[in-house]
Design a protein around this motif. Structure first.
Motif, short mmCIF file in Angstrom:
data_model
loop_
_atom_site.label_atom_id
_atom_site.label_comp_id
_atom_site.label_asym_id
_atom_site.label_seq_id
_atom_site.Cartn_x
_atom_site.Cartn_y
_atom_site.Cartn_z
N SER A 188 0.84 -1.20 0.00
CA SER A 188 0.00 0.00 0.00
C SER A 188 0.87 1.24 0.00
CB SER A 188 -0.92 0.01 1.22
OG SER A 188 -0.16 -0.03 2.40
N GLY A 189 0.36 2.28 -0.62
CA GLY A 189 1.08 3.54 -0.68
C GLY A 189 0.89 4.33 0.60
N ALA A 190 1.28 5.59 0.51
CA ALA A 190 1.17 6.46 1.68
C ALA A 190 -0.28 6.75 1.98
CB ALA A 190 1.95 7.75 1.43
N ALA A 191 -0.66 6.64 3.23
CA ALA A 191 -2.03 6.94 3.67
C ALA A 191 -1.97 7.52 5.06
CB ALA A 191 -2.90 5.69 3.65
N THR A 192 -2.76 8.55 5.27
CA THR A 192 -2.81 9.19 6.58
C THR A 192 -3.63 8.34 7.55
OG1 THR A 192 -4.79 10.44 5.99
CG2 THR A 192 -2.64 11.43 5.47
N PRO A 193 -3.45 8.51 8.85
CA PRO A 193 -4.28 7.78 9.81
C PRO A 193 -5.77 8.03 9.63
CG PRO A 193 -2.37 8.72 10.91
CD PRO A 193 -2.37 9.27 9.51
N ALA A 194 -6.14 9.24 9.24
CA ALA A 194 -7.56 9.53 9.01
C ALA A 194 -8.11 8.71 7.85
CB ALA A 194 -7.75 11.02 8.74
N GLN A 195 -7.32 8.54 6.79
CA GLN A 195 -7.78 7.73 5.67
C GLN A 195 -7.91 6.27 6.05
OE1 GLN A 195 -4.74 8.68 2.78
NE2 GLN A 195 -5.98 10.30 1.83
N ARG A 196 -7.00 5.76 6.86
CA ARG A 196 -7.10 4.38 7.30
C ARG A 196 -8.34 4.17 8.18
NH1 ARG A 196 -1.34 5.04 8.09
NH2 ARG A 196 -0.17 3.87 6.52
N ARG A 197 -8.60 5.13 9.08
CA ARG A 197 -9.79 5.00 9.93
C ARG A 197 -11.07 5.08 9.11
NH1 ARG A 197 -6.61 8.23 13.55
NH2 ARG A 197 -7.58 10.12 12.71
N THR A 198 -11.09 5.95 8.11
CA THR A 198 -12.28 6.06 7.25
C THR A 198 -12.52 4.76 6.49
OG1 THR A 198 -11.91 8.44 7.01
CG2 THR A 198 -13.35 7.37 5.40
N THR A 199 -11.46 4.19 5.93
CA THR A 199 -11.60 2.94 5.19
C THR A 199 -12.08 1.82 6.10
OG1 THR A 199 -9.85 3.60 3.67
CG2 THR A 199 -10.39 1.27 3.76
N GLY A 200 -11.50 1.71 7.29
CA GLY A 200 -11.93 0.67 8.23
C GLY A 200 -13.37 0.84 8.67
N ALA A 201 -13.78 2.09 8.92
CA ALA A 201 -15.17 2.33 9.33
C ALA A 201 -16.14 1.95 8.22
CB ALA A 201 -15.35 3.79 9.72
N LEU A 202 -15.81 2.28 6.97
CA LEU A 202 -16.68 1.91 5.85
C LEU A 202 -16.79 0.40 5.70
CD1 LEU A 202 -15.59 4.56 3.17
CD2 LEU A 202 -17.77 4.47 4.39
N MET A 203 -15.67 -0.29 5.85
CA MET A 203 -15.68 -1.75 5.74
C MET A 203 -16.56 -2.39 6.82
SD MET A 203 -13.74 -2.89 3.21
CE MET A 203 -12.31 -2.51 2.20
N VAL A 204 -16.36 -1.95 8.08
CA VAL A 204 -17.12 -2.54 9.19
C VAL A 204 -18.61 -2.22 9.05
CG1 VAL A 204 -17.43 -2.49 11.68
CG2 VAL A 204 -15.13 -2.54 10.72
N ALA A 205 -18.93 -0.97 8.70
CA ALA A 205 -20.33 -0.59 8.55
C ALA A 205 -20.99 -1.37 7.41
CB ALA A 205 -20.44 0.91 8.31
N GLY A 206 -20.28 -1.52 6.32
CA GLY A 206 -20.84 -2.30 5.21
C GLY A 206 -21.07 -3.75 5.57
N LEU A 207 -20.12 -4.34 6.30
CA LEU A 207 -20.27 -5.74 6.72
C LEU A 207 -21.46 -5.90 7.66
CD1 LEU A 207 -19.20 -8.63 6.81
CD2 LEU A 207 -17.68 -7.93 8.67
N LEU A 208 -21.62 -4.98 8.60
CA LEU A 208 -22.76 -5.05 9.51
C LEU A 208 -24.08 -4.91 8.76
CD1 LEU A 208 -21.45 -2.97 12.56
CD2 LEU A 208 -21.70 -5.45 12.40
N GLY A 209 -24.12 -4.01 7.78
CA GLY A 209 -25.35 -3.85 7.00
C GLY A 209 -25.70 -5.10 6.22
N VAL A 210 -24.70 -5.75 5.63
CA VAL A 210 -24.95 -6.97 4.87
C VAL A 210 -25.43 -8.09 5.81
CG1 VAL A 210 -23.85 -8.77 3.50
CG2 VAL A 210 -23.37 -6.38 3.02
N VAL A 211 -24.81 -8.20 7.00
CA VAL A 211 -25.21 -9.24 7.94
C VAL A 211 -26.65 -9.04 8.40
CG1 VAL A 211 -24.78 -10.15 10.26
CG2 VAL A 211 -22.88 -9.76 8.70
N VAL A 212 -27.01 -7.80 8.74
CA VAL A 212 -28.39 -7.53 9.18
C VAL A 212 -29.37 -7.78 8.05
CG1 VAL A 212 -29.95 -5.71 9.97
CG2 VAL A 212 -27.66 -5.90 10.96
N GLY A 213 -29.02 -7.40 6.83
CA GLY A 213 -29.92 -7.63 5.70
C GLY A 213 -30.14 -9.10 5.41
N VAL A 214 -29.06 -9.89 5.45
CA VAL A 214 -29.20 -11.33 5.20
C VAL A 214 -30.02 -11.99 6.31
CG1 VAL A 214 -27.91 -13.49 5.05
CG2 VAL A 214 -27.10 -11.47 3.85
#
Length: 367
Positions: free
Chosen positions: A220-246
């Motif tokens: 991975s290239g250079a990424a700020t801590p804010a970008q890493r936190r944003t990516t992780g939050a999107l991944m976790v939120a998306g996974l939770l949404g898919v689990v609740v929907g299924v």
């Protein structure tokens, strides 16, 4: 005359996963036998001569073992299916805290059929995945993955490459031992074969992982801590949404407002997370694989088989799950849905083999 080339690996995996999904919708032994025939014919026609193409036989043997083990468990644990008793074994009494489980006892013909149907379905699932592993180039599959899945793709490539490497190592070690000579016999031959094969297969898989890591796969290239936190939050939120929907889809008592909206919302959020993560992965592609009409037709044939067998399960349950008290029946929709899976035999281009490469070189030299 069609030019030999390797089909896109994602097309083969889409075809195989469509067949695996369709397999999960039926226990009809005739439909499962047709699926196994379609898978075997496609593999024998479309596979190349690369090492991973030799692993299909191992998956077939694994499928046979699964059927035998499923029947063995049914004999051991018994069941409550009445019918014609084939044989009776001495029953073993169990304590009260495992009530409902019987060890041994009478074994009926209906239990044998039920265990065979269930084992055959699981075996077809495994063989369908083995067909994708034998037809698709695992290294090209990793190259085709999105940037966000590159690190996962590296681990997946090494994992699915173990069994093909195992088949190739077994052939090479067996040939070397035949030239060297030595003790014969099933037990001694197995002991002399097993350790070198496992060692060679794992060493080659680890060498592949080390080579990919040395070439920068998944870096991975250079990424700020804010970008890493944003990516992780999107991944976790998306996974939770898919689990609740299924869960809302599977549970009839759950509010339906949570089903489709949560599933779609979770999928969109997860895609946003993938896009955000993919921007941090720096990589280049040399001659990226293109999707052509053959790839589209092969992928759609697998999807059509899965959708057709889902329709059979929904509207013709007696054909999808015939039970063990009568002869399983077939319907035109079920047969057509399975036969669509054979389209790659005529649509897919001839695979690249040593013979086809030699003919290409001869044609170029003549020209």
């Amino acid at each position: 005359m069609r030019i030999p080339r390797d089909l896109h690996p994602v097309a083969w995996w889409t075809w195989a996963l469509g067949l695996a999904v369709g397999t999960s919708f039926t226990t009809n032994p005739f439909l499962l036998a047709l699926l196994l025939g379609a898978i075997t014919l496609t593999v024998l026609t479309c596979r190349s001569d690369q090492p991973w193409a030799r692993s299909f036989r191992l998956y077939v043997w694994l499928g046979v073992v699964l059927v035998v083990v499923r029947i063995g468990f049914r004999v051991l644990l018994g069941g409550d299916v009445p019918g014609h008793v084939l044989f009776t074994l001495p029953s073993v009494a169990l304590p009260d805290w495992v009530a409902g489980i019987d060890l041994l006892g009478p074994f009926t013909r209906e239990e044998l059929l039920a265990a065979t149907y269930e084992g055959l379905r699981l075996s077809t699932l495994v063989i369908a995945v083995g067909a994708a592993n034998a037809l698709a180039n695992p290294k090209r599959l990793m190259k085709s993955l999105p940037p966000a899945l590159y690190e996962i793709g590296t681990a997946m490539t090494v994992a699915i490459n173990v069994l093909p490497q195992l088949a190739d190592s077994a052939a090479r070690v067996r040939a070397a031992q035949q030239l060297r000579g030595g003790a014969e016999g099933r037990v001694r031959g197995l002991r002399r074969l097993l350790v070198p094969v496992l060692e060679d297969a794992f060493e080659r898989s680890l060498a592949l992982a080390a080579g990919m890591d040395a070439r920068g796969y998944g870096r991975s290239g250079a990424a700020t801590p804010a970008q890493r936190r944003t990516t992780g939050a999107l991944m976790v939120a998306g996974l939770l949404g898919v689990v609740v929907g299924v869960y809302a889809f599977l549970d009839a008592s759950a509010p339906q407002v949570l089903a489709l909206p949560m599933l779609l919302g979770g999928t969109l959020v997860a895609l946003a997370g993938f896009v955000s993560a993919g921007r941090r992965v720096e990589r280049t592609r040399y001659r990226p694989d293109r999707w052509r009409p053959a790839e589209v037709v092969v992928a759609l044939s697998g999807i059509a088989t899965g959708a057709g067998l889902w329709a059979v399960q929904r509207w013709d349950v007696d054909v999808a799950h015939p039970g063990v008290l009568g002869v399983p029946a077939l319907s035109p929709l079920a047969v057509v849905a399975v036969l669509v899976a054979v389209l790659p035999v005529w649509v897919a281009p001839p695979p690249l083999t040593a013979h086809s490469r030699e003919r290409s070189r001869e044609a170029v030299s003549v020209a």
